[in-house]
Design a protein around this motif. Structure first.
Motif, PDB file in Angstrom:
ATOM      1  N   TRP A  69      25.017  35.119  55.883  1.00  0.00           N
ATOM      2  CA  TRP A  69      24.092  34.778  54.798  1.00  0.00           C
ATOM      3  C   TRP A  69      22.714  34.423  55.339  1.00  0.00           C
ATOM      4  O   TRP A  69      21.689  34.850  54.809  1.00  0.00           O
ATOM      5  CB  TRP A  69      24.605  33.604  53.971  1.00  0.00           C
ATOM      6  N   ILE A  70      22.691  33.641  56.409  1.00  0.00           N
ATOM      7  CA  ILE A  70      21.411  33.262  57.013  1.00  0.00           C
ATOM      8  C   ILE A  70      20.667  34.501  57.489  1.00  0.00           C
ATOM      9  O   ILE A  70      19.474  34.667  57.231  1.00  0.00           O
ATOM     10  CB  ILE A  70      21.642  32.263  58.169  1.00  0.00           C
ATOM     11  N   ASN A  71      21.380  35.398  58.164  1.00  0.00           N
ATOM     12  CA  ASN A  71      20.757  36.635  58.652  1.00  0.00           C
ATOM     13  C   ASN A  71      20.264  37.507  57.509  1.00  0.00           C
ATOM     14  O   ASN A  71      19.188  38.109  57.597  1.00  0.00           O
ATOM     15  CB  ASN A  71      21.727  37.410  59.539  1.00  0.00           C
ATOM     16  N   MET A  72      21.034  37.552  56.423  1.00  0.00           N
ATOM     17  CA  MET A  72      20.611  38.363  55.278  1.00  0.00           C
ATOM     18  C   MET A  72      19.370  37.763  54.626  1.00  0.00           C
ATOM     19  O   MET A  72      18.437  38.479  54.267  1.00  0.00           O
ATOM     20  CB  MET A  72      21.755  38.503  54.266  1.00  0.00           C
ATOM     21  N   ARG A  73      19.338  36.446  54.479  1.00  0.00           N
ATOM     22  CA  ARG A  73      18.149  35.793  53.910  1.00  0.00           C
ATOM     23  C   ARG A  73      16.923  36.058  54.775  1.00  0.00           C
ATOM     24  O   ARG A  73      15.837  36.334  54.268  1.00  0.00           O
ATOM     25  CB  ARG A  73      18.366  34.279  53.781  1.00  0.00           C
ATOM     26  N   GLN A  74      17.087  35.975  56.095  1.00  0.00           N
ATOM     27  CA  GLN A  74      15.974  36.246  56.999  1.00  0.00           C
ATOM     28  C   GLN A  74      15.524  37.701  56.888  1.00  0.00           C
ATOM     29  O   GLN A  74      14.321  37.994  56.909  1.00  0.00           O
ATOM     30  CB  GLN A  74      16.366  35.908  58.440  1.00  0.00           C
ATOM     31  N   THR A  75      16.477  38.612  56.761  1.00  0.00           N
ATOM     32  CA  THR A  75      16.153  40.023  56.587  1.00  0.00           C
ATOM     33  C   THR A  75      15.315  40.225  55.336  1.00  0.00           C
ATOM     34  O   THR A  75      14.275  40.904  55.360  1.00  0.00           O
ATOM     35  CB  THR A  75      17.443  40.869  56.508  1.00  0.00           C
ATOM     36  N   LEU A  76      15.745  39.632  54.229  1.00  0.00           N
ATOM     37  CA  LEU A  76      15.001  39.779  52.980  1.00  0.00           C
ATOM     38  C   LEU A  76      13.601  39.175  53.088  1.00  0.00           C
ATOM     39  O   LEU A  76      12.634  39.746  52.587  1.00  0.00           O
ATOM     40  CB  LEU A  76      15.782  39.149  51.829  1.00  0.00           C
ATOM     41  N   ASP A  77      13.495  38.028  53.760  1.00  0.00           N
ATOM     42  CA  ASP A  77      12.182  37.408  53.956  1.00  0.00           C
ATOM     43  C   ASP A  77      11.244  38.325  54.732  1.00  0.00           C
ATOM     44  O   ASP A  77      10.092  38.521  54.348  1.00  0.00           O
ATOM     45  CB  ASP A  77      12.313  36.071  54.689  1.00  0.00           C
ATOM     46  N   VAL A  78      11.748  38.889  55.828  1.00  0.00           N
ATOM     47  CA  VAL A  78      10.931  39.763  56.668  1.00  0.00           C
ATOM     48  C   VAL A  78      10.475  41.003  55.885  1.00  0.00           C
ATOM     49  O   VAL A  78       9.347  41.460  56.045  1.00  0.00           O
ATOM     50  CB  VAL A  78      11.712  40.178  57.939  1.00  0.00           C
ATOM     51  N   LEU A  79      11.338  41.501  55.016  1.00  0.00           N
ATOM     52  CA  LEU A  79      11.011  42.713  54.261  1.00  0.00           C
ATOM     53  C   LEU A  79      10.186  42.436  53.009  1.00  0.00           C
ATOM     54  O   LEU A  79       9.849  43.360  52.279  1.00  0.00           O
ATOM     55  CB  LEU A  79      12.296  43.466  53.898  1.00  0.00           C
ATOM     56  N   GLY A  80       9.843  41.162  52.761  1.00  0.00           N
ATOM     57  CA  GLY A  80       8.932  40.837  51.682  1.00  0.00           C
ATOM     58  C   GLY A  80       9.567  40.480  50.356  1.00  0.00           C
ATOM     59  O   GLY A  80       8.894  40.503  49.325  1.00  0.00           O
ATOM     60  N   ALA A  81      10.841  40.145  50.354  1.00  0.00           N
ATOM     61  CA  ALA A  81      11.524  39.789  49.108  1.00  0.00           C
ATOM     62  C   ALA A  81      11.203  38.359  48.698  1.00  0.00           C
ATOM     63  O   ALA A  81      10.875  37.516  49.528  1.00  0.00           O
ATOM     64  CB  ALA A  81      13.037  39.931  49.271  1.00  0.00           C
ATOM     65  N   THR A  82      11.324  38.106  47.415  1.00  0.00           N
ATOM     66  CA  THR A  82      11.288  36.756  46.872  1.00  0.00           C
ATOM     67  C   THR A  82      12.687  36.462  46.349  1.00  0.00           C
ATOM     68  O   THR A  82      13.156  37.159  45.437  1.00  0.00           O
ATOM     69  CB  THR A  82      10.271  36.650  45.715  1.00  0.00           C
ATOM     70  N   VAL A  83      13.355  35.481  46.924  1.00  0.00           N
ATOM     71  CA  VAL A  83      14.699  35.135  46.472  1.00  0.00           C
ATOM     72  C   VAL A  83      14.573  34.348  45.177  1.00  0.00           C
ATOM     73  O   VAL A  83      13.914  33.315  45.124  1.00  0.00           O
ATOM     74  CB  VAL A  83      15.482  34.341  47.544  1.00  0.00           C
ATOM     75  N   GLU A  84      15.202  34.858  44.128  1.00  0.00           N
ATOM     76  CA  GLU A  84      15.138  34.256  42.799  1.00  0.00           C
ATOM     77  C   GLU A  84      16.331  33.350  42.531  1.00  0.00           C
ATOM     78  O   GLU A  84      16.205  32.349  41.834  1.00  0.00           O
ATOM     79  CB  GLU A  84      15.074  35.345  41.723  1.00  0.00           C
ATOM     80  N   GLN A  85      17.492  33.721  43.054  1.00  0.00           N
ATOM     81  CA  GLN A  85      18.719  32.954  42.833  1.00  0.00           C
ATOM     82  C   GLN A  85      19.643  33.161  44.014  1.00  0.00           C
ATOM     83  O   GLN A  85      19.721  34.257  44.568  1.00  0.00           O
ATOM     84  CB  GLN A  85      19.399  33.426  41.542  1.00  0.00           C
TER      85      GLN A  85
END
Length: 153
Positions: A69-85
Motif C-alpha cells: 500500500w505504501i509503495n502504491m501510494r508513493q507510485t500514485l504521488d510520483v505520477l501526479g495523482a490526488t488521493v481522494e479516498q
C-alpha cells in the motif's frame, strides 16, 4: 474568402467552448466505490479499463500488504495523482489532464490473499480517451514494479 474565415473562426471558437464545457463537466465526481466488494464494471465505452474484466491483468506484489500500500501510494504521488479516498483495501485517486484539466478516476482494490491490486481507470467525460487510461495503468504498473518487490504483472 471572408465568409470562409468567419466560418472557420466560429468553428474553432465553438470547438474550444465545447472542450471547456467538457472540462467543467469532468469536475463533478461520479459515484465511485466498491459494488458488492468489487470495483464497478466499465460501461460500454472505450474510456475505461478494469482488471476485473478481460484484457487487463491485476497488479501483483510480493511485499507485505502494508508495504505494498505504501509503495502504491508513493507510485500514485510520483505520477501526479490526488488521493481522494483511502481505506484498508480500497483507494480512489484522480488525475487531471494538463491542457483542459479533464479529470480521470483511478480505483484500486487490494486483494491481500491473492497478493494483487485490482485496478480500474476511467475518464469522466467523452467516449474515447485515445488509450489514456490503459497507458496510465501501464505507467502505474511499471513504476510500482520498479519501486517495490512487486512483480507488477
Amino acid at each position: 474568402m471572408k465568409l470562409v474565415l468567419i466560418t472557420f473562426g466560429t468553428a474553432i471558437v465553438l470547438l474550444f467552448i465545447w472542450f471547456l464545457f467538457l472540462a467543467y463537466q469532468s469536475k463533478t465526481a461520479p459515484k465511485l466505490g466498491l459494488v458488492n466488494g468489487q470495483l464497478a464494471v466499465c460501461i460500454q465505452s472505450s474510456n475505461c479499463v478494469n482488471s476485473a474484466e478481460a484484457g487487463l491483468e491485476p497488479i501483483a506484489f510480493t511485499d507485505a500488504p502494508a508495504r505494498a500500500w505504501i509503495n502504491m501510494r508513493q507510485t500514485l504521488d510520483v505520477l501526479g495523482a490526488t488521493v481522494e479516498q483511502h481505506t484498508d483495501n480500497y483507494l480512489w485517486a484522480t488525475f487531471s489532464s494538463p491542457l483542459f484539466g479533464y479529470v480521470d478516476d483511478v480505483e484500486l482494490l487490494m486483494e491481500p490473499d491473492q497478493q494483487r491490486f485490482q485496478i480500474r481507470s476511467a475518464s469522466r467525460v467523452g467516449r474515447s480517451d485515445f488509450n489514456a487510461n490503459r497507458n496510465r495503468v501501464a505507467a502505474i504498473r511499471a513504476h510500482f514494479a520498479r519501486t517495490s518487490s512487486g512483480s507488477g504483472s
